[in-house]
Design a protein around this motif. Sequence first.
Motif, mmCIF file in Angstrom:
data_model
loop_
_atom_site.group_PDB
_atom_site.id
_atom_site.type_symbol
_atom_site.label_atom_id
_atom_site.label_comp_id
_atom_site.label_asym_id
_atom_site.label_seq_id
_atom_site.Cartn_x
_atom_site.Cartn_y
_atom_site.Cartn_z
ATOM 1 N N GLU A 52 4.411 5.887 14.585
ATOM 2 C CA GLU A 52 3.997 4.883 13.127
ATOM 3 C C GLU A 52 3.139 3.796 13.273
ATOM 4 O O GLU A 52 3.072 3.204 14.331
ATOM 5 C CB GLU A 52 5.660 4.444 12.736
ATOM 6 N N HIS A 53 2.290 3.648 12.172
ATOM 7 C CA HIS A 53 1.278 2.735 12.372
ATOM 8 C C HIS A 53 0.786 2.377 10.949
ATOM 9 O O HIS A 53 1.269 2.868 9.759
ATOM 10 C CB HIS A 53 0.058 3.286 12.935
ATOM 11 N N ASP A 54 0.330 1.276 10.756
ATOM 12 C CA ASP A 54 -0.070 0.647 9.438
ATOM 13 C C ASP A 54 -1.122 1.362 8.762
ATOM 14 O O ASP A 54 -2.087 2.035 9.505
ATOM 15 C CB ASP A 54 -0.660 -0.799 9.606
ATOM 16 N N SER A 55 -1.297 1.609 7.642
ATOM 17 C CA SER A 55 -2.359 2.200 6.692
ATOM 18 C C SER A 55 -3.416 1.190 6.864
ATOM 19 O O SER A 55 -3.335 0.180 6.280
ATOM 20 C CB SER A 55 -2.046 2.557 5.309
ATOM 21 N N SER A 72 6.652 8.632 6.050
ATOM 22 C CA SER A 72 6.859 7.075 5.512
ATOM 23 C C SER A 72 8.025 6.661 5.406
ATOM 24 O O SER A 72 8.524 7.362 4.154
ATOM 25 C CB SER A 72 5.662 7.047 4.674
ATOM 26 N N ALA A 90 1.535 2.358 3.314
ATOM 27 C CA ALA A 90 2.579 1.782 3.942
ATOM 28 C C ALA A 90 2.620 2.384 5.490
ATOM 29 O O ALA A 90 1.661 3.267 5.765
ATOM 30 C CB ALA A 90 3.752 2.229 3.490
ATOM 31 N N ARG A 91 3.489 1.961 6.533
ATOM 32 C CA ARG A 91 3.480 2.447 7.667
ATOM 33 C C ARG A 91 3.912 3.978 7.507
ATOM 34 O O ARG A 91 4.919 4.142 6.987
ATOM 35 C CB ARG A 91 4.682 1.714 8.378
ATOM 36 N N HIS A 92 3.397 4.603 8.420
ATOM 37 C CA HIS A 92 3.592 6.172 8.533
ATOM 38 C C HIS A 92 3.250 6.648 9.764
ATOM 39 O O HIS A 92 2.866 6.156 10.784
ATOM 40 C CB HIS A 92 2.513 6.623 7.624
ATOM 41 N N ALA A 93 3.552 7.855 9.958
ATOM 42 C CA ALA A 93 3.558 8.621 11.055
ATOM 43 C C ALA A 93 3.235 10.124 10.866
ATOM 44 O O ALA A 93 3.391 10.516 9.871
ATOM 45 C CB ALA A 93 4.612 8.631 12.151
#
Length: 110
Positions: A52-55, A72, A90-93
């Motif tokens: 997971e990381h920021d866009s 997300s 949003a944060r996503h993986a």
Amino acid sequence: MQKLSLDALAREHLEHAAGSSSGRSATTVYGGHEHVLRQTLLALTAGTSLAEHDSPGEATLLVLRGRVRLTSGDTEWEGRSGDLLTIPPARHALEALEDAAVVLTVAKRS
């Protein structure tokens, strides 16, 4: 004008990913940190994920080969060859459900 074969790059980077301990391989196909627009080809072996990381800005993911899952929060989307996924701001993986090659396109925020 530059022309390149995404199919050939996908093949090449899937081979690199298979031989890598991380199960991943990537290359910038257009743009870079000094540009607003950046396109990156990512190859992931089955079961490999990007935590997971920021866009970083407006972004899409074009699935060239294989199958991936974009998550997300509590929402998830599955993408297969030929699918274009819009990455949420949003944060996503990302997880490769099978060996996969994708093109990540990002337009950075100013």
